[in-house]
Write an enzyme that holds these catalytic residues in place. Structure first.
Site, PDB file in Angstrom:
ATOM      1  N   GLU A  42     -14.752  65.034  46.765  1.00 26.36           N
ATOM      2  CA  GLU A  42     -15.300  64.899  48.118  1.00 26.36           C
ATOM      3  C   GLU A  42     -15.676  63.438  48.331  1.00 26.36           C
ATOM      4  O   GLU A  42     -16.537  62.907  47.625  1.00 26.36           O
ATOM      5  CB  GLU A  42     -16.530  65.801  48.276  1.00 26.36           C
ATOM      6  CG  GLU A  42     -17.228  65.639  49.623  1.00 26.36           C
ATOM      7  CD  GLU A  42     -18.524  66.462  49.734  1.00 26.36           C
ATOM      8  OE1 GLU A  42     -18.641  67.500  49.042  1.00 26.36           O
ATOM      9  OE2 GLU A  42     -19.400  66.059  50.506  1.00 26.36           O
ATOM     10  N   ARG A  46     -19.973  58.355  54.676  1.00 23.75           N
ATOM     11  CA  ARG A  46     -21.228  57.618  54.868  1.00 23.75           C
ATOM     12  C   ARG A  46     -21.008  56.112  54.859  1.00 23.75           C
ATOM     13  O   ARG A  46     -21.916  55.352  55.187  1.00 23.75           O
ATOM     14  CB  ARG A  46     -22.230  57.983  53.764  1.00 23.75           C
ATOM     15  CG  ARG A  46     -22.672  59.417  53.849  1.00 23.75           C
ATOM     16  CD  ARG A  46     -23.595  59.796  52.706  1.00 23.75           C
ATOM     17  NE  ARG A  46     -23.581  61.234  52.542  1.00 23.75           N
ATOM     18  CZ  ARG A  46     -24.272  61.893  51.625  1.00 23.75           C
ATOM     19  NH1 ARG A  46     -25.027  61.232  50.766  1.00 23.75           N
ATOM     20  NH2 ARG A  46     -24.196  63.200  51.559  1.00 23.75           N
ATOM     21  N   THR A  70     -19.758  64.758  54.436  1.00 22.76           N
ATOM     22  CA  THR A  70     -20.658  64.202  55.463  1.00 22.76           C
ATOM     23  C   THR A  70     -19.933  64.066  56.799  1.00 22.76           C
ATOM     24  O   THR A  70     -20.074  63.074  57.520  1.00 22.76           O
ATOM     25  CB  THR A  70     -21.275  62.852  55.020  1.00 22.76           C
ATOM     26  OG1 THR A  70     -21.592  62.900  53.627  1.00 22.76           O
ATOM     27  CG2 THR A  70     -22.567  62.591  55.778  1.00 22.76           C
ATOM     28  N   LYS A 130     -21.641  75.311  52.034  1.00 21.95           N
ATOM     29  CA  LYS A 130     -22.394  74.316  51.291  1.00 21.95           C
ATOM     30  C   LYS A 130     -23.889  74.666  51.417  1.00 21.95           C
ATOM     31  O   LYS A 130     -24.302  75.247  52.430  1.00 21.95           O
ATOM     32  CB  LYS A 130     -22.111  72.941  51.889  1.00 21.95           C
ATOM     33  CG  LYS A 130     -22.872  71.797  51.253  1.00 21.95           C
ATOM     34  CD  LYS A 130     -22.297  70.455  51.699  1.00 21.95           C
ATOM     35  CE  LYS A 130     -23.221  69.321  51.307  1.00 21.95           C
ATOM     36  NZ  LYS A 130     -22.493  68.191  50.725  1.00 21.95           N
TER      37      LYS A 130
HETATM   38  C1  3PG Z   1     -24.102  65.514  49.093  1.00 24.06           C
HETATM   39  O1  3PG Z   1     -23.877  65.072  50.197  1.00 24.06           O
HETATM   40  O2  3PG Z   1     -23.554  66.529  48.699  1.00 24.06           O
HETATM   41  C2  3PG Z   1     -25.144  64.897  48.267  1.00 24.06           C
HETATM   42  O3  3PG Z   1     -25.579  63.687  48.755  1.00 24.06           O
HETATM   43  C3  3PG Z   1     -24.826  64.780  46.833  1.00 24.06           C
HETATM   44  O4  3PG Z   1     -26.053  64.844  46.272  1.00 24.06           O
HETATM   45  P1  3PG Z   1     -26.528  63.959  45.044  1.00 24.06           P
HETATM   46  O5  3PG Z   1     -26.186  62.527  45.388  1.00 24.06           O
HETATM   47  O6  3PG Z   1     -28.009  64.216  44.989  1.00 24.06           O
HETATM   48  O7  3PG Z   1     -25.797  64.451  43.848  1.00 24.06           O
END
Ligand code: 3PG
Length: 209
Positions: A42, A46, A70, A130
């Protein structure tokens, strides 16, 4: 008929959540993750480099299954699909986003944390969701509790999950995979430490299979 997110996952139980500043590093990063046994990637939107990173991985790493994370607007969703994203992940969902996902086709993994959010996705026929931000939204206890009213729903928790927690989440029958960034931190990516990325990916596979 396009593949569902669960079909794309196959046997994969850990999805690296990648936030990348330099798209030129994307292919080497993806190859390092695939080499460690994590082929479903994924790439979040961002950063400005996200879309280009998806395109580069889709073009150059055939063993990877790359998706966009995102994704919060229909425009982003369509751009990600056009760039080669095979699945779309959103931290939540809106009517506009769900309509765009249905129109664009391809796998869609929107987020839900509360019972009402789960119900709204079920109304659209979506049963894999999710669960974000996992650790601060009740974590394992919350997902276990949601199995009561929603036995047909599977979750992909992300947010605050590390190697130690991954196995505990995956032990829940209603967790299909976990996502996390612990094997793709900005420090590792900026340093180009691909052997370490591969080692962390392999450790994630070993701890969760
Ligand atoms: C996401 O968008 O899934 C998270 O930001 C991933 O989370 P983590 O950086 O805390 O692992």
């Amino acid at each position: 008929m396009s593949e569902s997110f669960e079909q794309l996952l196959g046997a994969t139980r850990v999805v690296p959540v990648i936030t990348i500043d330099d798209a030129q590093r994307a292919v080497a990063l993806a190859r390092a993750l695939v080499a460690g046994g994590l082929p479903v990637l994924e790439v979040t939107l961002r950063t400005d480099a996200g879309l280009e990173a998806i395109g580069r991985i889709a073009a150059a790493v055939p063993d990877a299954v790359v998706g966009a994370g995102t994704v919060t607007t229909p425009a982003q969703l369509h751009a990600a699909r056009a760039a080669g994203a095979r699945f779309i992940v959103s931290p939540g969902c809106t009517d506009a986003l769900a309509q765009a996902a249905a129109q664009a086709g391809g796998a869609f993994l929107p987020g839900a944390v509360t019972a009402s959010e789960v119900l709204r996705l079920l109304e659209r026929g979506i049963t894999t969701m999710k669960f974000f931000p996992a650790q601060s939204s009740g974590g394992i206890a919350a997902i276990r509790a949601l199995a009561g009213p929603f036995p047909q729903v599977s979750f992909c928790p992300t947010g605050g999950i590390d190697l130690e927690l991954a196995g505990a989440y995956l032990a829940l029958p209603n967790v299909v995979c976990v996502g996390g960034s612990w094997m793709v931190t900005p420090e590792l990516i900026n340093a180009g430490d691909w052997p370490r990325v591969t080692a962390l990916a392999a450790a994630a596979v070993a701890a969760t299979s």
